[in-house]
Design an enzyme around this catalytic site. Sequence first.
Site, PDB file in Angstrom:
ATOM      1  N   SER A  30       1.072  -1.081  -0.114  1.00  0.00           N
ATOM      2  CA  SER A  30       0.052   0.174   0.055  1.00  0.00           C
ATOM      3  C   SER A  30       0.845   1.219  -0.149  1.00  0.00           C
ATOM      4  O   SER A  30       2.122   1.279   0.515  1.00  0.00           O
ATOM      5  CB  SER A  30      -0.978  -0.094   1.074  1.00  0.00           C
ATOM      6  OG  SER A  30      -0.074  -0.085   2.386  1.00  0.00           O
TER       7      SER A  30
ATOM      8  N   GLU B  96       0.990   5.458   0.793  1.00  0.00           N
ATOM      9  CA  GLU B  96       0.504   6.673   1.739  1.00  0.00           C
ATOM     10  C   GLU B  96       0.839   7.753   0.918  1.00  0.00           C
ATOM     11  O   GLU B  96       2.147   8.219   0.368  1.00  0.00           O
ATOM     12  CB  GLU B  96       0.878   6.814   2.991  1.00  0.00           C
ATOM     13  CG  GLU B  96       0.555   8.083   3.693  1.00  0.00           C
ATOM     14  CD  GLU B  96       1.313   8.306   4.999  1.00  0.00           C
ATOM     15  OE1 GLU B  96       0.816   7.418   5.979  1.00  0.00           O
ATOM     16  OE2 GLU B  96       1.895   9.242   5.409  1.00  0.00           O
TER      17      GLU B  96
ATOM     18  N   TYR C 193      -4.421  13.316   6.655  1.00  0.00           N
ATOM     19  CA  TYR C 193      -5.304  14.203   7.145  1.00  0.00           C
ATOM     20  C   TYR C 193      -4.792  15.070   7.988  1.00  0.00           C
ATOM     21  O   TYR C 193      -4.179  14.558   9.226  1.00  0.00           O
ATOM     22  CB  TYR C 193      -6.714  13.559   7.631  1.00  0.00           C
ATOM     23  CG  TYR C 193      -7.522  14.661   8.458  1.00  0.00           C
ATOM     24  CD1 TYR C 193      -8.200  15.582   7.661  1.00  0.00           C
ATOM     25  CD2 TYR C 193      -7.521  14.621   9.825  1.00  0.00           C
ATOM     26  CE1 TYR C 193      -8.900  16.396   8.447  1.00  0.00           C
ATOM     27  CE2 TYR C 193      -8.219  15.729  10.602  1.00  0.00           C
ATOM     28  CZ  TYR C 193      -9.046  16.403   9.856  1.00  0.00           C
ATOM     29  OH  TYR C 193      -9.778  17.198  10.361  1.00  0.00           O
TER      30      TYR C 193
ATOM     31  N   ALA D 290      -1.964  16.525   8.876  1.00  0.00           N
ATOM     32  CA  ALA D 290      -0.586  16.470   8.897  1.00  0.00           C
ATOM     33  C   ALA D 290      -0.094  17.802   7.952  1.00  0.00           C
ATOM     34  O   ALA D 290      -0.471  17.966   7.134  1.00  0.00           O
ATOM     35  CB  ALA D 290       0.007  15.320   8.565  1.00  0.00           C
TER      36      ALA D 290
ATOM     37  N   GLY E  45      -4.145  11.919  16.323  1.00  0.00           N
ATOM     38  CA  GLY E  45      -3.630  13.489  15.750  1.00  0.00           C
ATOM     39  C   GLY E  45      -2.543  13.873  16.813  1.00  0.00           C
ATOM     40  O   GLY E  45      -2.711  13.481  18.031  1.00  0.00           O
TER      41      GLY E  45
ATOM     42  N   ALA F 124       3.612   7.766  25.309  1.00  0.00           N
ATOM     43  CA  ALA F 124       3.381   6.761  26.136  1.00  0.00           C
ATOM     44  C   ALA F 124       4.610   6.551  27.353  1.00  0.00           C
ATOM     45  O   ALA F 124       5.766   6.638  27.159  1.00  0.00           O
ATOM     46  CB  ALA F 124       3.551   5.574  25.331  1.00  0.00           C
TER      47      ALA F 124
ATOM     48  N   ASP G 192       1.988   1.215  25.741  1.00  0.00           N
ATOM     49  CA  ASP G 192       1.803   1.570  24.470  1.00  0.00           C
ATOM     50  C   ASP G 192       1.155   0.366  23.782  1.00  0.00           C
ATOM     51  O   ASP G 192       0.117   0.332  23.093  1.00  0.00           O
ATOM     52  CB  ASP G 192       2.899   2.220  23.640  1.00  0.00           C
ATOM     53  CG  ASP G 192       2.527   3.111  22.493  1.00  0.00           C
ATOM     54  OD1 ASP G 192       1.258   3.593  22.585  1.00  0.00           O
ATOM     55  OD2 ASP G 192       3.174   3.320  21.660  1.00  0.00           O
TER      56      ASP G 192
ATOM     57  N   LYS H  26      -7.100  -0.758  20.921  1.00  0.00           N
ATOM     58  CA  LYS H  26      -7.746  -0.235  19.443  1.00  0.00           C
ATOM     59  C   LYS H  26      -8.052  -1.557  18.773  1.00  0.00           C
ATOM     60  O   LYS H  26      -8.891  -1.625  17.889  1.00  0.00           O
ATOM     61  CB  LYS H  26      -6.536   0.679  18.796  1.00  0.00           C
ATOM     62  CG  LYS H  26      -6.077   1.849  19.410  1.00  0.00           C
ATOM     63  CD  LYS H  26      -5.380   2.741  18.652  1.00  0.00           C
ATOM     64  CE  LYS H  26      -4.065   2.383  18.566  1.00  0.00           C
ATOM     65  NZ  LYS H  26      -3.001   3.603  18.150  1.00  0.00           N
TER      66      LYS H  26
ATOM     67  N   HIS I 201       3.779  -1.213   4.066  1.00  0.00           N
ATOM     68  CA  HIS I 201       3.219   0.096   3.470  1.00  0.00           C
ATOM     69  C   HIS I 201       4.215   1.152   3.036  1.00  0.00           C
ATOM     70  O   HIS I 201       5.098   1.369   4.123  1.00  0.00           O
ATOM     71  CB  HIS I 201       2.581   0.425   4.810  1.00  0.00           C
ATOM     72  CG  HIS I 201       1.637   1.737   4.631  1.00  0.00           C
ATOM     73  ND1 HIS I 201       0.383   1.968   4.003  1.00  0.00           N
ATOM     74  CD2 HIS I 201       1.999   2.897   5.307  1.00  0.00           C
ATOM     75  CE1 HIS I 201       0.148   2.969   4.245  1.00  0.00           C
ATOM     76  NE2 HIS I 201       1.076   3.864   5.019  1.00  0.00           N
TER      77      HIS I 201
HETATM   78  C1  LIG Z   1       0.524   4.896   9.914  1.00  0.00           C
HETATM   79  C2  LIG Z   1       0.179   6.330  10.531  1.00  0.00           C
HETATM   80  C3  LIG Z   1      -0.268   7.545   9.924  1.00  0.00           C
HETATM   81  C4  LIG Z   1      -0.609   8.614  10.472  1.00  0.00           C
HETATM   82  N1  LIG Z   1      -1.367   9.667   9.871  1.00  0.00           N
HETATM   83  C5  LIG Z   1      -1.491  10.899  10.374  1.00  0.00           C
HETATM   84  C6  LIG Z   1      -2.283  11.817   9.470  1.00  0.00           C
HETATM   85  O1  LIG Z   1      -2.865  11.640   8.670  1.00  0.00           O
HETATM   86  N2  LIG Z   1      -2.389  13.097  10.410  1.00  0.00           N
HETATM   87  C7  LIG Z   1      -1.835  13.245  11.546  1.00  0.00           C
HETATM   88  O2  LIG Z   1      -2.297  14.430  11.924  1.00  0.00           O
HETATM   89  N3  LIG Z   1      -1.412  12.401  12.093  1.00  0.00           N
HETATM   90  C8  LIG Z   1      -0.971  11.244  11.629  1.00  0.00           C
HETATM   91  N4  LIG Z   1      -0.105  10.363  12.258  1.00  0.00           N
HETATM   92  C9  LIG Z   1       0.329  10.690  13.610  1.00  0.00           C
HETATM   93  C10 LIG Z   1      -0.559  10.487  14.901  1.00  0.00           C
HETATM   94  O3  LIG Z   1      -1.776  11.146  14.651  1.00  0.00           O
HETATM   95  C11 LIG Z   1       0.383  10.668  15.939  1.00  0.00           C
HETATM   96  O4  LIG Z   1       1.472   9.969  16.391  1.00  0.00           O
HETATM   97  C12 LIG Z   1      -0.698  10.928  17.264  1.00  0.00           C
HETATM   98  O5  LIG Z   1       0.265  11.553  18.441  1.00  0.00           O
HETATM   99  C13 LIG Z   1      -1.037   9.526  17.835  1.00  0.00           C
HETATM  100  O6  LIG Z   1      -2.168   8.918  17.189  1.00  0.00           O
HETATM  101  P1  LIG Z   1      -2.536   7.447  17.345  1.00  0.00           P
HETATM  102  O7  LIG Z   1      -3.995   7.346  17.260  1.00  0.00           O
HETATM  103  O8  LIG Z   1      -1.547   6.735  16.509  1.00  0.00           O
HETATM  104  O9  LIG Z   1      -2.049   7.043  18.810  1.00  0.00           O
HETATM  105  P2  LIG Z   1      -2.860   6.600  20.087  1.00  0.00           P
HETATM  106  O10 LIG Z   1      -3.267   5.093  20.163  1.00  0.00           O
HETATM  107  O11 LIG Z   1      -4.069   7.464  20.359  1.00  0.00           O
HETATM  108  O12 LIG Z   1      -1.838   6.732  21.238  1.00  0.00           O
HETATM  109  C14 LIG Z   1      -1.563   8.076  21.616  1.00  0.00           C
HETATM  110  C15 LIG Z   1      -1.153   7.960  23.107  1.00  0.00           C
HETATM  111  O13 LIG Z   1      -2.034   7.627  23.745  1.00  0.00           O
HETATM  112  C16 LIG Z   1      -1.907   6.361  24.467  1.00  0.00           C
HETATM  113  N5  LIG Z   1      -3.175   5.736  24.807  1.00  0.00           N
HETATM  114  C17 LIG Z   1      -4.008   5.436  23.716  1.00  0.00           C
HETATM  115  N6  LIG Z   1      -4.863   4.663  23.958  1.00  0.00           N
HETATM  116  C18 LIG Z   1      -4.916   4.818  25.434  1.00  0.00           C
HETATM  117  C19 LIG Z   1      -5.889   4.120  26.340  1.00  0.00           C
HETATM  118  N7  LIG Z   1      -6.957   3.779  26.193  1.00  0.00           N
HETATM  119  N8  LIG Z   1      -5.339   4.319  27.761  1.00  0.00           N
HETATM  120  C20 LIG Z   1      -4.396   5.042  28.131  1.00  0.00           C
HETATM  121  N9  LIG Z   1      -3.561   5.595  27.053  1.00  0.00           N
HETATM  122  C21 LIG Z   1      -3.810   5.267  25.858  1.00  0.00           C
HETATM  123  C22 LIG Z   1      -0.761   5.673  23.919  1.00  0.00           C
HETATM  124  O14 LIG Z   1       0.042   4.874  24.435  1.00  0.00           O
HETATM  125  C23 LIG Z   1       0.017   6.932  23.199  1.00  0.00           C
HETATM  126  O15 LIG Z   1       1.005   7.294  24.549  1.00  0.00           O
HETATM  127  C24 LIG Z   1      -0.117   9.097  11.697  1.00  0.00           C
HETATM  128  C25 LIG Z   1       0.831   8.194  12.309  1.00  0.00           C
HETATM  129  C26 LIG Z   1       0.908   6.826  11.975  1.00  0.00           C
HETATM  130  C27 LIG Z   1       1.774   5.643  12.671  1.00  0.00           C
END
Ligand SMILES: Cc1cc2nc3c(=O)[nH]c(=O)nc-3n(C[C@H](O)[C@H](O)[C@H](O)COP(=O)(O)OP(=O)(O)OC[C@H]3O[C@@H](n4cnc5c(N)ncnc54)[C@H](O)[C@@H]3O)c2cc1C
Length: 285
Positions: free
Chosen positions: A7, A9, A41, A43, A100, A147, A153, A160, A261
């Site tokens: 895939s 990006e 989105y 970024a 985000g 994290a 993490d 998720k 990817h």
């Molecule tokens: C493949 C990929 C694509 C991306 N694309 C974009 C994009 O298009 N636009 C953009 O703005 N950013 C993008 N990002 C960056 C991403 O938005 C950031 O890294 C953001 O800070 C974390 O988002 P997440 O949903 O991956 O992390 P999350 O899973 O939300 O984790 C963030 C933090 O929260 C903690 N956490 C999560 N769930 C819980 C819970 N239930 N309880 C306690 N702690 C928890 C985690 O341990 C971590 O410390 C991308 C990242 C990746 C890997």
Amino acid sequence: MNKPTISFEYFPPKNEKLAQTLWDSVPKLAAFDPSFMTVTYGAGGSTRDNTIDVATQMHEKTGIPIATHLTYINTPRKELYALADHLWEKGIKHIIALRGDMPKDLNWPLDPDADYFQYTSHFVAALKARQDFEISVGCYPEKHPDAPSLDKDIEALMKKIDAGADRAITQFFFDNNLYYDFLEACAKMDIKAPICPGLLPIHDFSSMLRFASTCQTTVPDWLVEKFDAVKDNEQDAKKLATELLIRQSEDLIKNGVNHLHFYTLNKCAITDEVCSALGYQAKAA
Ligand SMILES: Cc1cc2nc3c(=O)[nH]c(=O)nc-3n(C[C@H](O)[C@H](O)[C@H](O)COP(=O)(O)OP(=O)(O)OC[C@H]3O[C@@H](n4cnc5c(N)ncnc54)[C@H](O)[C@@H]3O)c2cc1C
């Protein structure tokens, strides 16, 4: 040996020149018949409308399934539901669901709030309940910077996946052993969904270093030395980046990954050479 699916990006271009680069690249990489292509989105300041517009055009031009990235931070649930419905109507049925990056005026972890999602797992569950979306999420072999530990993490990743995510796509990494260790740690937590390696072609070593520092991705010394040796020659740097990505991908394939990817950065150079070298055939237009 089965070839992994692939895939690509992309991000919404910010100006005409970047739009040209994007639309030159899309058909060339689409010719490799990826299982999906994604559009980021938010970024780098891009807007939601840019993302949907690029994703829709990409789908029309190539017929390849498209996923849009969608972040929930700072956006009320109601708005996200309306957006999800709009994507579904437009035929975009795969979402990369993400938090985000944290705006400066918010602190992590977020307080519970009836109008906003608190965690990505809650967002994933809500999207799945809204429509039968395919959902991918992000994951971090070297842990997410926010994290407290890698174990915590991975627990967040497990939530998720339990909420309905179909796969996780990793942050980019250069040392495959970090990825293999991460897979092992996830397996110990009984995470069964595919964890797809996210691979970064190095188009510009200095900007990669800045990005890696923000993401807390390790850049091994050997990589710095190799790029230092070609810093005055663009062609040699491109050749080196291509060779390294081929080698990294071959090792992943040898170790049984099912999907690769590529973070194309909207450029087909490097990614197309890597795909060809790995034996993917580009279909004639
Ligand atoms: C493949 C990929 C694509 C991306 N694309 C974009 C994009 O298009 N636009 C953009 O703005 N950013 C993008 N990002 C960056 C991403 O938005 C950031 O890294 C953001 O800070 C974390 O988002 P997440 O949903 O991956 O992390 P999350 O899973 O939300 O984790 C963030 C933090 O929260 C903690 N956490 C999560 N769930 C819980 C819970 N239930 N309880 C306690 N702690 C928890 C985690 O341990 C971590 O410390 C991308 C990242 C990746 C890997």
